[in-house]
Design a protein around this motif. Structure first.
Motif, PDB file in Angstrom:
ATOM      1  N   ALA A   1      -4.355   5.838 -13.467  1.00  0.00           N
ATOM      2  CA  ALA A   1      -5.308   5.571 -12.384  1.00  0.00           C
ATOM      3  C   ALA A   1      -6.116   6.835 -12.123  1.00  0.00           C
TER       4      ALA A   1
ATOM      5  N   LYS B   1      -0.456   1.741  -8.460  1.00  0.00           N
ATOM      6  CA  LYS B   1      -1.425   1.434  -7.419  1.00  0.00           C
ATOM      7  C   LYS B   1      -0.711   0.700  -6.284  1.00  0.00           C
TER       8      LYS B   1
ATOM      9  N   TYR C   1      -2.958   5.095  -4.249  1.00  0.00           N
ATOM     10  CA  TYR C   1      -2.016   5.154  -5.368  1.00  0.00           C
ATOM     11  C   TYR C   1      -0.727   5.785  -4.844  1.00  0.00           C
TER      12      TYR C   1
ATOM     13  N   LEU D   1      -7.481   6.374  -3.951  1.00  0.00           N
ATOM     14  CA  LEU D   1      -7.971   5.964  -5.260  1.00  0.00           C
ATOM     15  C   LEU D   1      -9.478   6.157  -5.360  1.00  0.00           C
TER      16      LEU D   1
END
Length: 363
Positions: free
Chosen positions: A243, A279, A285, A356
């Protein structure tokens, strides 16, 4: 020249905004809080040059905030001025006896407030100039953490010089390895102290557009960690979902290194560290680091700070305890969330929620 930073704590919105505007007009940097708890949250990652605080407030009043700050070594020298509408002499006397630097009764003249601010900030600057160092604690851990690796370096070099002819290649390599390990420990201690001072003085920049790929950064940090834990690679059980998070790779790598190193350091060699990341939702996250080591009591967790160590005689941990403290500050300054749960002799779980990066939203 850096502007003087003031924290203003008052639950009266109109008064708070008015004082704020006047102080900004006088070229001060001002942050606001509506109660003591909100002020404490700010103080976790921002250090002012002066605090102006109302006494009567909901959630946490000014007197409680003042008592808590006086128990925090990194904050207790900051000038603290009480504001209150109460004019009784016993209130003023009580505040001053508790260590407040000054007391202003509402209503007041702005010239009076500015004069007091200038006087108290000048005193605080003198204190900072003479005591601008990391608090080493009662047992002088700072001196220990510098002298121990330094003695390791100098001692190994001296033995190499004295026994140049009598050492074989394997023994020489062992000394070189020891020198390198001691040098790295000393460098890490000094770099963390510098980072602490820069964070304390608000010199570290946090770019809102910075990003890091969490899985890649974790693998880099893991490789760096095992330079000091050779042959123990199997001690980390990990599953990291890829991510892009909104924090610089440098900061993420620092956090991962410090927290995972702590988990390894406070656990027996036969204990596994579990690191997982995925996530949590569209905005965050979640990274979880779990160890099954010595753990900490609730009282110890509440005392975590720069230079704080616990039961060193029993635990023999290395380092000033800065890694956990600095990681927590960096996470908060990056708009993340940090939580820690621990039980003595059972282990510790740290959860981090990183924002994120969402490319569909303009930064």
């Amino acid at each position: 020249m850096n502007k003087i930073k003031i924290l203003l704590v008052d639950d009266e919105v109109n008064l708070r905004e008015t004082i704020c505007e006047l102080l900004i007009y006088q070229n001060y940097t001002v942050k606001l809080a509506c109660n003591g708890q909100e002020a404490l949250n700010l103080l976790e990652h921002w250090t002012p040059d002066l605090i102006i605080c109302d006494i009567m407030m909901p959630v946490m009043d000014g007197s409680t905030l003042h008592r808590i700050i006086k128990d925090i070594h990194s904050l207790n020298s900051i000038p603290f001025i009480f504001l209150t509408a109460k004019k009784e002499n016993n209130i003023m006397r009580k505040c001053l006896l508790e260590g407040a630097d000054d007391f202003i009764a509402k209503p007041f003249r702005i010239k009076e407030l500015i004069a007091i601010i200038k006087s108290k900030v000048a005193r605080f600057e003198r204190i900072k100039n003479t005591q601008n160092h990391l608090y080493p604690g009662d047992n002088n851990f700072l001196l220990h953490e510098i002298n121990t690796p330094l003695n390791g370096i100098l001692g190994s070099i001296e033995l190499l010089i004295e026994n140049q002819q009598g050492l074989d290649k394997k023994e020489i390599a062992t000394f070189y390895k020891s020198i390198k390990a001691s040098g790295e420990r000393l460098n890490r201690t000094m770099q963390n102290i510098i980072l602490y001072q820069n964070l304390k003085n608000n010199f570290v920049e946090f770019n809102d557009n910075a990003t890091a790929e969490i899985e890649t950064t974790f693998l880099i940090a893991k490789e760096e960690i095992f330079k000091s834990y050779e042959g123990q690679e199997k001690r980390i059980d990990f599953e990291i979902e890829t991510a892009l998070i909104k924090i610089s790779q440098e900061h993420v790598q620092f956090i991962l290194f410090e927290l995972i190193d702590n988990a390894l350091k406070f656990s027996a060699n036969n204990k596994v560290i579990i690191v997982s990341g995925q996530k949590f939702n569209e905005s965050y996250y979640e990274l979880v680091i779990t160890d099954f080591g010595i753990g900490f009591s609730e009282e110890e967790l509440n005392k975590i700070g720069a230079g704080q160590q616990f039961n060193r005689e029993e635990r023999e941990q290395q380092g000033l305890g800065l890694g956990l403290f600095l990681s927590k500050i960096i996470i908060k300054k990056s708009n993340g969330v940090f939580t820690i749960v621990s039980k003595e002799n059972e282990g510790t779980t740290i959860k981090i929620f990183f924002p994120l990066h969402n490319p569909t939203i303009l930064d």
